[in-house]
Design a protein around this motif. Structure first.
Motif, PDB file in Angstrom:
ATOM      1  N   VAL A 146       4.581   9.703 -10.016  1.00 15.14           N
ATOM      2  CA  VAL A 146       4.462   9.700 -11.488  1.00 15.14           C
ATOM      3  C   VAL A 146       3.024   9.849 -12.001  1.00 15.14           C
ATOM      4  CG1 VAL A 146       6.601   8.417 -11.897  1.00 15.14           C
ATOM      5  CG2 VAL A 146       4.479   7.155 -11.584  1.00 15.14           C
ATOM      6  N   HIS A 147       2.042   9.907 -11.140  1.00 14.95           N
ATOM      7  CA  HIS A 147       0.627  10.087 -11.525  1.00 14.95           C
ATOM      8  C   HIS A 147       0.219   9.195 -12.698  1.00 14.95           C
ATOM      9  CE1 HIS A 147       0.833  13.474  -8.876  1.00 14.95           C
ATOM     10  NE2 HIS A 147       1.845  13.964  -9.566  1.00 14.95           N
ATOM     11  N   PRO A 148       0.289   7.906 -12.561  1.00 14.50           N
ATOM     12  CA  PRO A 148      -0.118   7.048 -13.681  1.00 14.50           C
ATOM     13  C   PRO A 148      -1.634   7.146 -13.918  1.00 14.50           C
ATOM     14  CG  PRO A 148       0.343   5.731 -11.737  1.00 14.50           C
ATOM     15  CD  PRO A 148       0.675   7.142 -11.369  1.00 14.50           C
ATOM     16  N   ASP A 149      -2.064   6.814 -15.161  1.00 13.12           N
ATOM     17  CA  ASP A 149      -3.507   6.798 -15.441  1.00 13.12           C
ATOM     18  C   ASP A 149      -4.140   5.598 -14.752  1.00 13.12           C
ATOM     19  OD1 ASP A 149      -2.946   8.873 -17.107  1.00 13.12           O
ATOM     20  OD2 ASP A 149      -2.793   7.617 -18.907  1.00 13.12           O
TER      21      ASP A 149
ATOM     22  N   ILE B  21       4.185   5.678  -5.505  1.00 15.30           N
ATOM     23  CA  ILE B  21       4.313   5.664  -6.976  1.00 15.30           C
ATOM     24  C   ILE B  21       3.276   6.620  -7.576  1.00 15.30           C
ATOM     25  CG2 ILE B  21       3.997   4.241  -9.060  1.00 15.30           C
ATOM     26  CD1 ILE B  21       5.234   1.895  -7.518  1.00 15.30           C
ATOM     27  N   ASN B  22       2.055   6.556  -7.049  1.00 12.08           N
ATOM     28  CA  ASN B  22       0.998   7.469  -7.502  1.00 12.08           C
ATOM     29  C   ASN B  22       1.431   8.917  -7.392  1.00 12.08           C
ATOM     30  OD1 ASN B  22      -1.516   6.798  -8.571  1.00 12.08           O
ATOM     31  ND2 ASN B  22      -2.026   5.658  -6.712  1.00 12.08           N
ATOM     32  N   LYS B  23       2.011   9.226  -6.239  1.00 10.66           N
ATOM     33  CA  LYS B  23       2.424  10.603  -5.972  1.00 10.66           C
ATOM     34  C   LYS B  23       3.563  11.049  -6.903  1.00 10.66           C
ATOM     35  CE  LYS B  23       4.178  12.244  -2.031  1.00 10.66           C
ATOM     36  NZ  LYS B  23       4.529  11.832  -0.670  1.00 10.66           N
TER      37      LYS B  23
ATOM     38  N   ASP C 126       0.831  -1.205   0.000  1.00 15.03           N
ATOM     39  CA  ASP C 126       0.000   0.000   0.000  1.00 15.03           C
ATOM     40  C   ASP C 126       0.866   1.256   0.000  1.00 15.03           C
ATOM     41  OD1 ASP C 126      -2.223  -1.521   0.001  1.00 15.03           O
ATOM     42  OD2 ASP C 126      -2.481  -1.511   2.181  1.00 15.03           O
ATOM     43  N   VAL C 127       1.926   1.220   0.799  1.00 17.92           N
ATOM     44  CA  VAL C 127       2.825   2.375   0.863  1.00 17.92           C
ATOM     45  C   VAL C 127       3.465   2.610  -0.507  1.00 17.92           C
ATOM     46  CG1 VAL C 127       4.881   3.324   1.989  1.00 17.92           C
ATOM     47  CG2 VAL C 127       3.282   1.907   3.295  1.00 17.92           C
TER      48      VAL C 127
END
Ligand code: ASP
Length: 444
Positions: A364-367, A360-362, A354-355
């Motif tokens: 590179v902001h993947p779709d 990763i979301n923060k 989860d971490v």
């Protein structure tokens, strides 16, 4: 003629009768001048290896200040070995007394564990009438705990050039403080390889209780073919993926010296075994595929983002998230808008996943992010694959006929392997399907 260095381990040295076979093998070829030996292994399933008993002795010394009860079992093993070898005049009792005393005095795990190899080498040298050369005098570690090549190789070469037959205990050497230090478990294979390199051996023979490498796990395919010849590179791929006969680190010294390894079976010495060749000596064999190996329990993190290919630093940012958690990845297949990370699942337990996803979301902001769990990897390895048309068609046809859903494909840049990711539940079926596609239909 260059010498042959032989290493004996496993159950090859479990009792006196087996040691007699080892002596016969050594005496049957005058070039077999140097033997590196392990401690006595298991005599039957459920038996305890001498090295494991020695680690128990060390625990006894640290906890109770005395290991005589456990050492009595070691005493019994060596006393019966000497009896079985008919060495009545050999003072094993005196050597064992001295060893027990030193174990108590030194209070060192490495020193204690090394005594199985030490005692066995003393007995075997005496039986053969060869010189006992203590590994502590010829194998040295530097202050980082790595092999001190500059000191060890000349010392080994110099010492052994004066012996017409020597037995050397495997598994240990001397550290930079002059204390006994062992390699990791199974490390006598490394000692053998170091000795072979130092004397520039013709071949490093590694004698065990199997007749070489098999093309895949015999617990999955019934009696798979034996691999006759394999390159160091192929071996590295297969052993990384779980096929193990040799200690993984043991290939490096001989590989650097371009010395072949031969895996042989002490109990069937006439079997040809498996020959492992360095690149310089390797010529392409008839087989397209040399072997198949695999491992279960991987997780794939699948990332999608439009125009990922044009975004500078995308992969670096993703990888730096892994780096900051000290997690390594095994594969990273990628496309123009996608990137997948294949990671051993054991690194991702206890909320780590989860971490990672959050970071990763923060970064590179993947779709889109998707996680596939319970994935097994199966590697099909062979130099022959690069030059043979239709290899991947054959492999994937076999998987589709077996109704296996392929979740990931990765072809190593050397064209030496094709790795597929499949569900854990399909693992055995997948290995069988690939094996039958390449090994049953050789005539095709
Ligand atoms: N005796 C050691 C071990 O059990 C080293 C070896 O067998 O190679 O790990």
């Amino acid at each position: 003629m260059k010498p042959i260095v032989c290493k004996f381990g496993g159950s090859s040295l479990a009792d006196g009768n087996n040691i007699l076979k080892v002596c016969e093998i050594l005496k049957s070829d005058p070039n077999r001048k140097y033997a590196v030996v392990s401690a006595p292994g298991k005599r039957f399933s459920g038996d305890i290896k001498v090295t494991d008993l020695l680690y128990e002795c060390y625990r006894d010394v640290t906890e109770k200040g005395d290991c005589s009860e456990t050492f009595a079992k070691i005493r019994k093993r060596f006393t019966s070995i000497v009896e079985e070898l008919g060495m009545n005049g050999f003072n094993i009792a005196g050597i064992l007394d001295e060893t027990e005393k030193q174990i108590g005095e030194q209070c060192s795990a490495d020193f204690t564990a090394s005594r199985g190899e030490y005692l066995n080498a003393r007995v075997i040298a005496a039986k053969l009438g060869w010189e006992f050369v203590d590994a502590k005098d010829i194998i040295f570690f530097d202050k980082n705990g790595s092999l001190d090549e500059a000191r060890s190789y000349p010392a080994i070469a110099e010492k052994l050039s004066r012996c017409n037959g020597a037995v050397i205990p495997g598994f240990y050497g001397t550290d930079s403080n002059g204390k006994i230090k062992t390699f990791s478990r199974g490390g006598s294979d490394i000692s053998g390889s170091i000795v072979a390199r130092a004397v520039n051996a013709e071949v490093y023979e590694n004698w065990t209780d199997v007749s070489g490498f098999l093309a895949c796990d015999p617990r999955i395919v019934n009696s798979p073919e034996r691999i006759e010849v394999i390159s160091f590179k192929e071996l590295r791929e297969l052993s990384y993926m779980g096929a193990n006969v040799l200690h993984a680190d043991s290939i490096f010294p001989v590989r650097k010296g371009d010395i072949p390894i031969k895996i042989k079976n002490t109990f069937r010495p006439e079997d040809p075994g498996t020959l492992i060749l360095p690149s310089k000596k390797y010529v392409l064999q008839g087989n397209i595929v040399t072997g198949i190996a695999g491992k279960k329990d991987f997780t794939v993190i699948f990332l999608e983002k439009s125009m990922m290919n044009a975004e500078i630093g995308f992969a670096r940012k993703v990888l730096s998230v892994l780096e900051s958690h000290r997690i390594c990845f095994e594969h990273m297949p990628s496309g123009i808008d996608t990137l997948s990370l294949v990671i051993e699942s054991r690194y991702l337990t206890g909320g780590v996943m989860d971490v990672l996803l959050e970071e990763i979301n923060k970064e590179v902001h993947p779709d889109y992010i998707r996680v596939l769990e319970n994935i097994a990897l199966v590697a099909t390895v062979g130099h022959g694959m690069a030059s043979s048309i239709g290899t991947s068609a054959r492999l994937f046809r076999a998987l589709s006929e077996a109704e296996i859903n392929v979740r990931m494909i990765d072809q190593g840049s050397s064209e030496l392997n094709i790795i597929v990711g499949i569900d854990n539940a399909d693992y055995e079926k997948c290995v069988r399907a690939i094996y039958h596609a390449f090994f049953d239909k050789k005539a095709e």
